[in-house]
Motif scaffolding. Structure first.
Motif, PDB file in Angstrom:
ATOM      1  N   SER A  77       0.825  -1.199   0.000  1.00 56.21           N
ATOM      2  CA  SER A  77       0.000   0.000   0.000  1.00 56.21           C
ATOM      3  C   SER A  77       0.866   1.259   0.000  1.00 56.21           C
ATOM      4  O   SER A  77       0.602   2.218  -0.735  1.00 56.21           O
ATOM      5  CB  SER A  77      -0.920  -0.008   1.220  1.00 56.21           C
ATOM      6  N   THR A  78       1.924   1.249   0.816  1.00 56.60           N
ATOM      7  CA  THR A  78       2.829   2.400   0.870  1.00 56.60           C
ATOM      8  C   THR A  78       3.508   2.624  -0.477  1.00 56.60           C
ATOM      9  O   THR A  78       3.576   3.749  -0.979  1.00 56.60           O
ATOM     10  CB  THR A  78       3.894   2.188   1.957  1.00 56.60           C
ATOM     11  N   GLY A  79       4.021   1.560  -1.068  1.00 59.86           N
ATOM     12  CA  GLY A  79       4.710   1.682  -2.345  1.00 59.86           C
ATOM     13  C   GLY A  79       3.803   2.165  -3.457  1.00 59.86           C
ATOM     14  O   GLY A  79       4.163   3.053  -4.242  1.00 59.86           O
ATOM     15  N   ARG A  80       2.610   1.594  -3.541  1.00 60.74           N
ATOM     16  CA  ARG A  80       1.658   2.017  -4.576  1.00 60.74           C
ATOM     17  C   ARG A  80       1.283   3.485  -4.421  1.00 60.74           C
ATOM     18  O   ARG A  80       1.179   4.230  -5.403  1.00 60.74           O
ATOM     19  CB  ARG A  80       0.394   1.158  -4.515  1.00 60.74           C
ATOM     20  N   THR A  81       1.071   3.912  -3.172  1.00 57.38           N
ATOM     21  CA  THR A  81       0.702   5.296  -2.930  1.00 57.38           C
ATOM     22  C   THR A  81       1.836   6.244  -3.310  1.00 57.38           C
ATOM     23  O   THR A  81       1.613   7.301  -3.912  1.00 57.38           O
ATOM     24  CB  THR A  81       0.317   5.501  -1.460  1.00 57.38           C
ATOM     25  N   CYS A  82       3.065   5.880  -2.977  1.00 56.87           N
ATOM     26  CA  CYS A  82       4.223   6.703  -3.353  1.00 56.87           C
ATOM     27  C   CYS A  82       4.310   6.867  -4.861  1.00 56.87           C
ATOM     28  O   CYS A  82       4.569   7.972  -5.373  1.00 56.87           O
ATOM     29  CB  CYS A  82       5.506   6.078  -2.815  1.00 56.87           C
ATOM     30  N   VAL A  83       4.086   5.789  -5.601  1.00 57.61           N
ATOM     31  CA  VAL A  83       4.144   5.849  -7.058  1.00 57.61           C
ATOM     32  C   VAL A  83       3.034   6.748  -7.592  1.00 57.61           C
ATOM     33  O   VAL A  83       3.243   7.531  -8.527  1.00 57.61           O
ATOM     34  CB  VAL A  83       4.046   4.438  -7.663  1.00 57.61           C
ATOM     35  N   ALA A  84       1.846   6.644  -6.996  1.00 62.54           N
ATOM     36  CA  ALA A  84       0.734   7.488  -7.426  1.00 62.54           C
ATOM     37  C   ALA A  84       1.028   8.961  -7.180  1.00 62.54           C
ATOM     38  O   ALA A  84       0.647   9.824  -7.983  1.00 62.54           O
ATOM     39  CB  ALA A  84      -0.547   7.069  -6.700  1.00 62.54           C
ATOM     40  N   TYR A  85       1.711   9.283  -6.073  1.00 60.21           N
ATOM     41  CA  TYR A  85       2.118  10.663  -5.820  1.00 60.21           C
ATOM     42  C   TYR A  85       3.087  11.138  -6.902  1.00 60.21           C
ATOM     43  O   TYR A  85       2.996  12.264  -7.401  1.00 60.21           O
ATOM     44  CB  TYR A  85       2.805  10.788  -4.457  1.00 60.21           C
ATOM     45  N   GLY A 116      13.476   6.596 -13.913  1.00 54.44           N
ATOM     46  CA  GLY A 116      14.318   5.641 -14.628  1.00 54.44           C
ATOM     47  C   GLY A 116      15.097   4.744 -13.687  1.00 54.44           C
ATOM     48  O   GLY A 116      15.158   3.521 -13.882  1.00 54.44           O
ATOM     49  N   GLU A 117      15.698   5.332 -12.645  1.00 54.30           N
ATOM     50  CA  GLU A 117      16.470   4.540 -11.694  1.00 54.30           C
ATOM     51  C   GLU A 117      15.589   3.529 -10.965  1.00 54.30           C
ATOM     52  O   GLU A 117      15.939   2.344 -10.859  1.00 54.30           O
ATOM     53  CB  GLU A 117      17.152   5.454 -10.676  1.00 54.30           C
ATOM     54  N   LEU A 118      14.434   3.982 -10.481  1.00 51.44           N
ATOM     55  CA  LEU A 118      13.554   3.083  -9.738  1.00 51.44           C
ATOM     56  C   LEU A 118      12.969   2.000 -10.645  1.00 51.44           C
ATOM     57  O   LEU A 118      12.772   0.862 -10.207  1.00 51.44           O
ATOM     58  CB  LEU A 118      12.436   3.890  -9.075  1.00 51.44           C
ATOM     59  N   SER A 119      12.678   2.343 -11.892  1.00 54.99           N
ATOM     60  CA  SER A 119      12.141   1.349 -12.826  1.00 54.99           C
ATOM     61  C   SER A 119      13.143   0.236 -13.095  1.00 54.99           C
ATOM     62  O   SER A 119      12.775  -0.932 -13.219  1.00 54.99           O
ATOM     63  CB  SER A 119      11.743   2.025 -14.145  1.00 54.99           C
ATOM     64  N   VAL A 120      14.420   0.601 -13.187  1.00 56.03           N
ATOM     65  CA  VAL A 120      15.467  -0.391 -13.454  1.00 56.03           C
ATOM     66  C   VAL A 120      15.741  -1.251 -12.219  1.00 56.03           C
ATOM     67  O   VAL A 120      15.924  -2.479 -12.321  1.00 56.03           O
ATOM     68  CB  VAL A 120      16.761   0.317 -13.911  1.00 56.03           C
ATOM     69  N   LYS A 121      15.705  -0.632 -11.042  1.00 55.70           N
ATOM     70  CA  LYS A 121      16.154  -1.328  -9.833  1.00 55.70           C
ATOM     71  C   LYS A 121      15.050  -2.048  -9.064  1.00 55.70           C
ATOM     72  O   LYS A 121      15.355  -2.881  -8.211  1.00 55.70           O
ATOM     73  CB  LYS A 121      16.850  -0.337  -8.898  1.00 55.70           C
ATOM     74  N   ASP A 122      13.784  -1.736  -9.333  1.00 61.98           N
ATOM     75  CA  ASP A 122      12.721  -2.327  -8.529  1.00 61.98           C
ATOM     76  C   ASP A 122      11.545  -2.768  -9.403  1.00 61.98           C
ATOM     77  O   ASP A 122      10.931  -1.949 -10.094  1.00 61.98           O
ATOM     78  CB  ASP A 122      12.233  -1.335  -7.475  1.00 61.98           C
ATOM     79  N   THR A 123      11.230  -4.051  -9.361  1.00 63.58           N
ATOM     80  CA  THR A 123      10.149  -4.601 -10.172  1.00 63.58           C
ATOM     81  C   THR A 123       8.797  -4.050  -9.763  1.00 63.58           C
ATOM     82  O   THR A 123       7.943  -3.755 -10.614  1.00 63.58           O
ATOM     83  CB  THR A 123      10.131  -6.131 -10.061  1.00 63.58           C
ATOM     84  N   ASP A 124       8.569  -3.902  -8.455  1.00 61.59           N
ATOM     85  CA  ASP A 124       7.296  -3.358  -7.989  1.00 61.59           C
ATOM     86  C   ASP A 124       7.071  -1.962  -8.539  1.00 61.59           C
ATOM     87  O   ASP A 124       5.981  -1.631  -9.027  1.00 61.59           O
ATOM     88  CB  ASP A 124       7.258  -3.314  -6.458  1.00 61.59           C
ATOM     89  N   PHE A 125       8.091  -1.119  -8.455  1.00 64.11           N
ATOM     90  CA  PHE A 125       7.939   0.244  -8.968  1.00 64.11           C
ATOM     91  C   PHE A 125       7.603   0.215 -10.451  1.00 64.11           C
ATOM     92  O   PHE A 125       6.699   0.924 -10.900  1.00 64.11           O
ATOM     93  CB  PHE A 125       9.212   1.055  -8.742  1.00 64.11           C
ATOM     94  N   ARG A 126       8.316  -0.602 -11.217  1.00 64.67           N
ATOM     95  CA  ARG A 126       8.091  -0.675 -12.658  1.00 64.67           C
ATOM     96  C   ARG A 126       6.649  -1.080 -12.968  1.00 64.67           C
ATOM     97  O   ARG A 126       5.992  -0.510 -13.844  1.00 64.67           O
ATOM     98  CB  ARG A 126       9.083  -1.654 -13.275  1.00 64.67           C
ATOM     99  N   THR A 127       6.137  -2.050 -12.223  1.00 66.10           N
ATOM    100  CA  THR A 127       4.772  -2.524 -12.441  1.00 66.10           C
ATOM    101  C   THR A 127       3.744  -1.463 -12.069  1.00 66.10           C
ATOM    102  O   THR A 127       2.792  -1.198 -12.821  1.00 66.10           O
ATOM    103  CB  THR A 127       4.519  -3.793 -11.613  1.00 66.10           C
TER     104      THR A 127
END
Length: 311
Positions: free
Chosen positions: A177-185, A204-215
């Motif tokens: 929930s925290t991660g999804r909300t951060c991405v939405a912000y 770009g950095e987060l997309s490369v390093k974290d699968t959850d962020f990319r999704t």
């Protein structure tokens, strides 16, 4: 991944596709045909029907080949059941222009605001800037989340820490929930700061390093920072729940004061008091003043590696 120039140019189309994929004909009052659907959600012609526009018109809007008028955007918002935040996002995407982003001045926190932070001894608090950069904090926020003073200025970013710092990530009781909300912000920031190279570098950095962020970035969800509840699992004081509130800064609309409080008489309030009892304000925990608050990237620094503090 949402970081290429083509994806940025047609973010409105990507957002509309994401929203219609979440709806079924039954959700919007259309009769079901029973026919097999190759992809989930509403078809383009169904969205066009609901918005009272032609399928060709809607297709060109979604493909980025036509700029929609304000009445059409309002009709699409109703058709796709968008809430107020999503509707504001769509309007922002529709009016923004491309081109080189202007160089923005480094954000600085007024001494009076830092003084307010320092005097909040029983509530973790921090000042967040563009893209949720941590610009200033009090000693209790450092004790609860991270010793921000030990980080170089470019690494003091709340979302980056939440995704890439294992210690910070483990703090959150409901990480998803925290991660999804951060991405939405961060998605909402993309409208306010179009073509910002710092935002593009962070995504770009987060997309490369974290699968959850990319999704989650690809899901095109948006949210505005306002208030909520967080539960932490702190390594010293254990589990505690706080209410958080975002307060605007009248002298700089790009800064927000985040204050966390616990319910009076609760075990979480006692945990905060315990945390405050073994920590206090000091030079290593106060937000740096002057040049250190420049969070623009160092051109000679490799992304993702610790930079050198200029202090």
């Amino acid at each position: 991944m949402g970081t290429t120039a083509d994806a940025q140019r047609n973010e409105l189309g990507e957002f509309l596709r994401a929203r219609r994929s979440e709806l079924t004909p039954a959700d919007v009052g259309l009769p079901g045909t029973g026919a097999f659907r190759r992809v989930p959600g509403l078809r383009r012609e169904e969205v066009a029907q609901l918005a009272a526009i032609s399928t060709d018109y809607y297709t060109r809007v979604e493909q980025g080949r036509l700029r929609a008028s304000e009445p059409v955007l309002a009709a699409l918002a109703r058709a796709l059941r968008l809430d107020g935040t999503q509707t504001a996002y769509v309007r922002g995407l529709a009016v923004r222009r491309g081109g080189r982003a202007p160089r923005r001045a480094a954000q600085r926190v007024r001494p009076q605001l830092q003084r307010l932070l320092d005097q909040l001894t029983d509530a973790p608090a921090m000042v967040l800037g563009r893209h949720m950069d941590v610009l200033a904090w009090n000693s209790l926020a450092a004790a609860l989340i991270k010793d921000f003073g030990a980080l170089s200025p470019p690494d003091r970013n709340y979302i980056r820490l939440a995704f890439l710092d294992p210690d910070v990530r483990r703090l959150f009781d409901d990480w998803e929930s925290t991660g999804r909300t951060c991405v939405a912000y961060l998605r909402m920031d993309a409208v306010q700061y179009p073509d910002d190279p710092r935002l593009a570098a962070l995504v770009g950095e987060l997309s490369v390093k974290d699968t959850d962020f990319r999704t989650w970035w690809a899901a095109h969800d948006v949210a505005e920072k306002s208030c909520g509840v967080k539960t932490f699992h702190h390594p010293v004081v254990g589990r505690l729940t706080v209410d958080w509130e975002m307060l605007g800064c009248t002298t700089d609309p790009d800064q927000q004061l985040m204050v966390m409080t616990a319910a009076p008489g609760s075990s979480s309030q006692e945990s905060l008091r315990l945390l405050a009892s073994w920590t206090g304000p000091g030079p290593d925990r106060e937000a740096p003043r002057g040049p250190d608050l420049d969070t623009s990237p160092d051109p000679g620094r490799t992304p993702g590696r610790p930079g050198r503090d200029t202090a």
